[in-house]
Design a protein around this motif. Structure first.
Motif, short mmCIF file in Angstrom:
data_model
loop_
_atom_site.label_atom_id
_atom_site.label_comp_id
_atom_site.label_asym_id
_atom_site.label_seq_id
_atom_site.Cartn_x
_atom_site.Cartn_y
_atom_site.Cartn_z
N ILE A 8 0.87 -1.18 0.00
CA ILE A 8 0.00 0.00 0.00
C ILE A 8 0.90 1.23 0.00
CG2 ILE A 8 -1.87 1.23 1.16
CD1 ILE A 8 -2.45 -1.46 2.65
N GLN A 9 0.70 2.10 -0.98
CA GLN A 9 1.47 3.33 -1.07
C GLN A 9 0.55 4.51 -0.77
OE1 GLN A 9 1.59 1.13 -3.88
NE2 GLN A 9 3.44 0.17 -3.12
N PHE A 10 1.03 5.40 0.10
CA PHE A 10 0.31 6.63 0.43
C PHE A 10 1.09 7.79 -0.18
CE2 PHE A 10 -0.73 3.66 3.83
CZ PHE A 10 -2.11 3.74 3.84
N PRO A 11 0.61 8.38 -1.28
CA PRO A 11 1.37 9.44 -1.95
C PRO A 11 1.51 10.70 -1.10
CG PRO A 11 -0.78 9.19 -2.98
CD PRO A 11 -0.63 8.08 -1.98
N GLN A 12 0.56 10.92 -0.20
CA GLN A 12 0.62 12.08 0.69
C GLN A 12 0.53 11.57 2.13
OE1 GLN A 12 -2.00 15.32 -0.33
NE2 GLN A 12 -1.96 14.76 -2.49
N PRO A 13 1.67 11.43 2.79
CA PRO A 13 1.68 10.89 4.15
C PRO A 13 0.65 11.59 5.05
CG PRO A 13 3.91 11.19 3.37
CD PRO A 13 3.00 11.81 2.35
N GLY A 14 -0.10 10.76 5.78
CA GLY A 14 -1.12 11.29 6.68
C GLY A 14 -2.50 11.39 6.06
N LYS A 15 -2.58 11.33 4.74
CA LYS A 15 -3.88 11.34 4.06
C LYS A 15 -4.23 9.90 3.74
CE LYS A 15 -4.17 15.92 2.21
NZ LYS A 15 -4.74 16.70 1.14
N TRP A 16 -4.86 9.24 4.71
CA TRP A 16 -5.10 7.81 4.65
C TRP A 16 -6.14 7.42 3.60
CZ3 TRP A 16 -1.00 6.51 6.88
CH2 TRP A 16 -0.56 7.15 8.03
N GLU A 17 -6.99 8.36 3.19
CA GLU A 17 -8.03 8.03 2.22
C GLU A 17 -7.49 7.96 0.80
OE1 GLU A 17 -7.76 12.41 2.64
OE2 GLU A 17 -7.94 10.81 4.09
N GLU A 18 -6.25 8.41 0.58
CA GLU A 18 -5.62 8.37 -0.74
C GLU A 18 -4.51 7.33 -0.72
OE1 GLU A 18 -4.34 12.19 -2.14
OE2 GLU A 18 -6.02 13.19 -1.13
N PHE A 19 -4.68 6.25 -1.49
CA PHE A 19 -3.66 5.21 -1.52
C PHE A 19 -3.82 4.37 -2.79
CE2 PHE A 19 -7.28 3.42 0.73
CZ PHE A 19 -7.46 2.20 0.12
N THR A 20 -2.77 3.64 -3.07
CA THR A 20 -2.79 2.63 -4.12
C THR A 20 -2.43 1.30 -3.46
OG1 THR A 20 -2.08 4.21 -5.78
CG2 THR A 20 -1.81 1.89 -6.31
N LEU A 21 -3.25 0.31 -3.68
CA LEU A 21 -3.03 -1.02 -3.13
C LEU A 21 -2.58 -1.93 -4.28
CD1 LEU A 21 -5.22 -2.94 -0.64
CD2 LEU A 21 -4.55 -4.04 -2.77
#
Length: 141
Positions: A8-21
């Protein structure tokens, strides 16, 4: 050998609703396959398990924010039964790459650093299997 994992990659750390699995799994013929999902492609019935992963990540605190997570299924958690016997249970173990909010340094955290990174919730185990089992209907080969 267990060759399945979820990244799981979070492009903007701390913004948990935005990710690529990204699910990495073996197909029926033994070939390694990958399947990538955006946050809005996660089935609604799997959302609570993803929230359990995020809850574990929040435990890092404000100084460290996850940028990438590796999840692996294992039988590395023991429970003690009333009769004193130990039983191996399925659990999802997280390895987390995090960035420091101020210094921008990076660090890898494991279950040794945060025991909460061992998730025994059956929904989390099902979540992992949902994305990494080639016999599931959601995976097209």
């Amino acid at each position: 050998m267990n060759s399945s994992e979820i990244q799981i990659q979070f492009p903007q750390p701390g913004k948990w609703e935005e990710f690529t699995l990204t699910a990495v799994y073996q197909d029926a013929d033994g070939y390694t396959r990958t399947a990538r999902y955006a946050a809005d492609e996660i089935p609604a019935d799997q959302a609570p398990a993803m929230q359990a992963v995020v809850a574990a990540l929040v435990g890092l605190g404000e100084d460290w924010q996850a940028v990438q997570v590796w999840a692996r299924l294992g039988k590395d958690v023991l429970t003690l039964a009333e009769d004193g016997a130990y039983t191996m249970i399925d659990a999802v173990s997280l390895t987390v790459e995090a960035v420091h909010a101020e210094t921008k340094g990076r660090r890898i955290f494991t279950v040794s650093d945060y025991p909460a990174f061992i998730i025994t919730d059956p929904a989390a185990v099902e979540f992992f299997k949902h994305f990494t089992t080639s016999t599931n209907n959601n995976i097209i080969i």
